[in-house]
Design a protein around this motif. Structure first.
Motif, PDB file in Angstrom:
ATOM      1  N   ILE A  40       2.268   1.677  11.222  1.00 34.87           N
ATOM      2  CA  ILE A  40       2.190   1.517   9.853  1.00 34.87           C
ATOM      3  C   ILE A  40       1.882   2.748   9.393  1.00 34.87           C
ATOM      4  CG2 ILE A  40       2.304  -0.189   8.086  1.00 34.87           C
ATOM      5  CD1 ILE A  40       0.860  -1.980   9.907  1.00 34.87           C
ATOM      6  N   SER A  41       0.789   3.641   9.783  1.00 33.19           N
ATOM      7  CA  SER A  41      -0.257   3.860   8.921  1.00 33.19           C
ATOM      8  C   SER A  41      -0.538   5.721  10.109  1.00 33.19           C
ATOM      9  CB  SER A  41      -1.447   3.708   8.792  1.00 33.19           C
ATOM     10  OG  SER A  41      -2.282   4.566   8.369  1.00 33.19           O
ATOM     11  N   GLU A  88      -7.115   1.891   1.449  1.00 31.45           N
ATOM     12  CA  GLU A  88      -6.445   2.570   0.398  1.00 31.45           C
ATOM     13  C   GLU A  88      -6.980   2.772  -0.692  1.00 31.45           C
ATOM     14  OE1 GLU A  88      -2.605   2.966   0.597  1.00 31.45           O
ATOM     15  OE2 GLU A  88      -2.561   3.276  -1.683  1.00 31.45           O
ATOM     16  N   SER A 144       0.526   4.883   4.218  1.00 28.52           N
ATOM     17  CA  SER A 144       1.444   4.558   4.844  1.00 28.52           C
ATOM     18  C   SER A 144       2.114   5.937   5.321  1.00 28.52           C
ATOM     19  CB  SER A 144       2.320   3.792   4.341  1.00 28.52           C
ATOM     20  OG  SER A 144       2.939   4.513   3.360  1.00 28.52           O
ATOM     21  N   ARG A 145       2.926   5.795   6.507  1.00 26.77           N
ATOM     22  CA  ARG A 145       3.503   6.395   7.154  1.00 26.77           C
ATOM     23  C   ARG A 145       4.759   7.640   6.156  1.00 26.77           C
ATOM     24  NH1 ARG A 145       2.142   9.546  11.593  1.00 26.77           N
ATOM     25  NH2 ARG A 145       1.046   7.490  13.625  1.00 26.77           N
ATOM     26  N   GLU A 146       5.215   6.186   5.747  1.00 27.00           N
ATOM     27  CA  GLU A 146       6.792   6.128   4.383  1.00 27.00           C
ATOM     28  C   GLU A 146       5.896   7.526   3.874  1.00 27.00           C
ATOM     29  OE1 GLU A 146       6.724   2.718   3.416  1.00 27.00           O
ATOM     30  OE2 GLU A 146       8.934   2.952   4.027  1.00 27.00           O
ATOM     31  N   TYR A 155       0.875  -1.078  -0.251  1.00 25.49           N
ATOM     32  CA  TYR A 155      -0.092  -0.042  -0.267  1.00 25.49           C
ATOM     33  C   TYR A 155       1.012   1.247  -0.015  1.00 25.49           C
ATOM     34  CZ  TYR A 155       0.383  -2.087   4.996  1.00 25.49           C
ATOM     35  OH  TYR A 155       1.580  -2.319   5.710  1.00 25.49           O
ATOM     36  N   LYS A 156       0.355   2.742  -0.004  1.00 23.97           N
ATOM     37  CA  LYS A 156       1.085   3.749  -0.730  1.00 23.97           C
ATOM     38  C   LYS A 156       0.097   4.670   0.612  1.00 23.97           C
ATOM     39  CE  LYS A 156       2.654   6.911  -3.495  1.00 23.97           C
ATOM     40  NZ  LYS A 156       2.699   6.966  -5.154  1.00 23.97           N
ATOM     41  N   GLU A 183      -2.081  -6.246   6.681  1.00 24.40           N
ATOM     42  CA  GLU A 183      -2.189  -6.356   5.521  1.00 24.40           C
ATOM     43  C   GLU A 183      -3.667  -6.055   4.317  1.00 24.40           C
ATOM     44  OE1 GLU A 183       1.376  -7.127   3.412  1.00 24.40           O
ATOM     45  OE2 GLU A 183      -0.275  -7.507   1.335  1.00 24.40           O
TER      46      GLU A 183
END
Ligand code: PEP
Ligand code: MN
Length: 282
Positions: free
Chosen positions: A203-204, A164, A15-17, A11-12, A157
């Motif tokens: 993660i989020s 998402e 995400s926290r990234e 996922y994009k 996930e």
């Protein structure tokens, strides 16, 4: 258009990234995802005007910030009470008008999305519909917050991929809600996975709620697990409350009486102070 997820794992957008800062969702005076600890409370199902209004005033008095109530009820048996439908939505709107509490209800069918959105402040996607991708796409077009419950057997996930869909469709106002998963344990209705709270926070960037009512299925376990949710870092809880649980049309065995709800709120407020969380919200 396809979203390029390269470099982000499965996922994009969730995400926290991709988005390091916490997502904040404003509804009226409330900011979900902030240090405020929110309590969404009310009956499993809207049964009557008297039942809903009595509960609404009582939960407001005790410090709840949102009123819940099912109008379209997902029941395991087709012979069980299925909800009041639009009449239930009208009663929720009336309760909001009277008490000022924003309202939350579940939508189960793509054909009802517009109707439900015209009555309520936060739209719930239930556990049984977490992977109903057509429904997710439909609510992704709304400018309303969505509370997305975890599917009964969904991994983190799969759940995040469901979220998402909503973000990818343009709606970034998504609240994740842990409500227990299926395990071999039979004593409780579900196994409340509190690991999910800190895991999702890592993660989020999305706010995370916990439902200790469906997560346990037993009213006497609701207060301890609500406290555990606050301690684990949840942004809020969603709790079932009924003026007379033994007479409830659905989920009476996991519903708190008004008195027990008040006691739980008093205890949560004490805990919130120690944990630097804001509660009650004025
Ligand atoms: C509910 O909130 O009443 C409900 C049916 O929840 P879930 O989808 O988590 O079972
Ligand atoms: Mn219920």
């Amino acid at each position: 258009m396809e979203t390029d997820t390269s470099g982000f794992g499965p996922y994009k957008l969730v995400s926290r990234e991709y988005k390091p800062e916490d997502t904040l969702i404003s509804v009226g005076k409330s900011i979900i995802g902030s240090p405020q600890f929110h309590v969404i409370a009310g009956p499993c199902a809207v049964e009557s005007r008297a039942q809903l209004l009595e509960t609404a005033w009582a939960v407001k008095e005790a410090g709840a910030t949102f009123l819940r109530g099912g109008a379209f009820k997902p029941r395991s048996s087709p012979y069980s009470f299925q909800g009041l439908g639009e009449e239930g939505l009208k009663l929720l709107a009336e309760a909001r008008e009277e008490t000022g509490l924003p309202v939350v209800t579940e939508v189960m069918d793509v054909r009802d999305v517009e109707l439900v959105a015209s009555y309520v402040d936060i739209i719930q996607i239930g556990a049984r519909n977490m992977q109903n991708y057509f429904l997710l796409k439909e609510v992704s077009r709304l400018e309303k917050p969505i509370i997305l419950k975890r599917g009964q057997s969904a991994t983190l996930e799969e759940w995040l991929l469901a979220a998402e869909y909503v973000l990818d469709g343009g709606n970034w106002q998504v609240i994740l809600c842990e409500r227990g998963i299926r395990t071999f344990e039979k004593y409780t209705r579900n196994t409340l996975d509190l690991n999910a709270v800190p895991a999702l926070k890592n993660i989020s960037h999305l706010p995370v709620f916990v439902d200790p009512s469906h997560g346990t299925g037993r009213w006497e376990l609701v207060t301890p697990m609500a406290k555990a949710a606050l301690a684990a870092g949840a942004d809020g809880i969603i709790v079932e409350v009924h003026p007379c649980p033994v007479k409830a049309f659905s989920d009476g065995e996991q519903s708190l009486t008004i008195k027990k709800f008040g006691k739980m709120m008093t205890e949560l407020k004490k805990m919130a102070k120690v944990l630097d969380r804001v509660m009650p919200i004025e």
